[in-house]
Design a protein around this motif. Structure first.
Motif: not given
Length: 87
Positions: A6-14, A56-68
């Protein structure tokens, strides 16, 4: 095991959240290659990991979400019987 993003919105935070929750070693660095190595060969993963509130992570980091998403698919092929899912 459920991990709330829920509070994750950057790759580093993930990566920091995964390091803490999945008990990755101190040398773990915030990269997708390191994440893959950790979940495949470094730590004993639970049979099922559910990632909740990931939007929120997917919205903030769409490229990283694709990798995930690709990592999740590859993980389930590599280790049948274990899973990482988006809940």
């Amino acid at each position: 095991m459920t991990i709330d993003l829920a509070t994750i919105d950057t790759k580093a935070a993930f990566h920091l959240k995964m390091k803490r929750e999945l008990h990755f070693p101190d040398w773990y660095g915030p990269s997708w290659d390191a994440f893959w190595d950790a979940i495949i060969a470094v730590v004993e993963m639970p049979d099922c990991v559910v990632l909740t509130n990931w939007e929120a992570f997917a919205q903030a980091c769409p490229h990283d979400m694709q990798i995930l998403r690709q990592i999740i698919a590859d993980y389930q092929q590599e280790l049948p019987g274990k899973s990482i899912t988006l809940g």
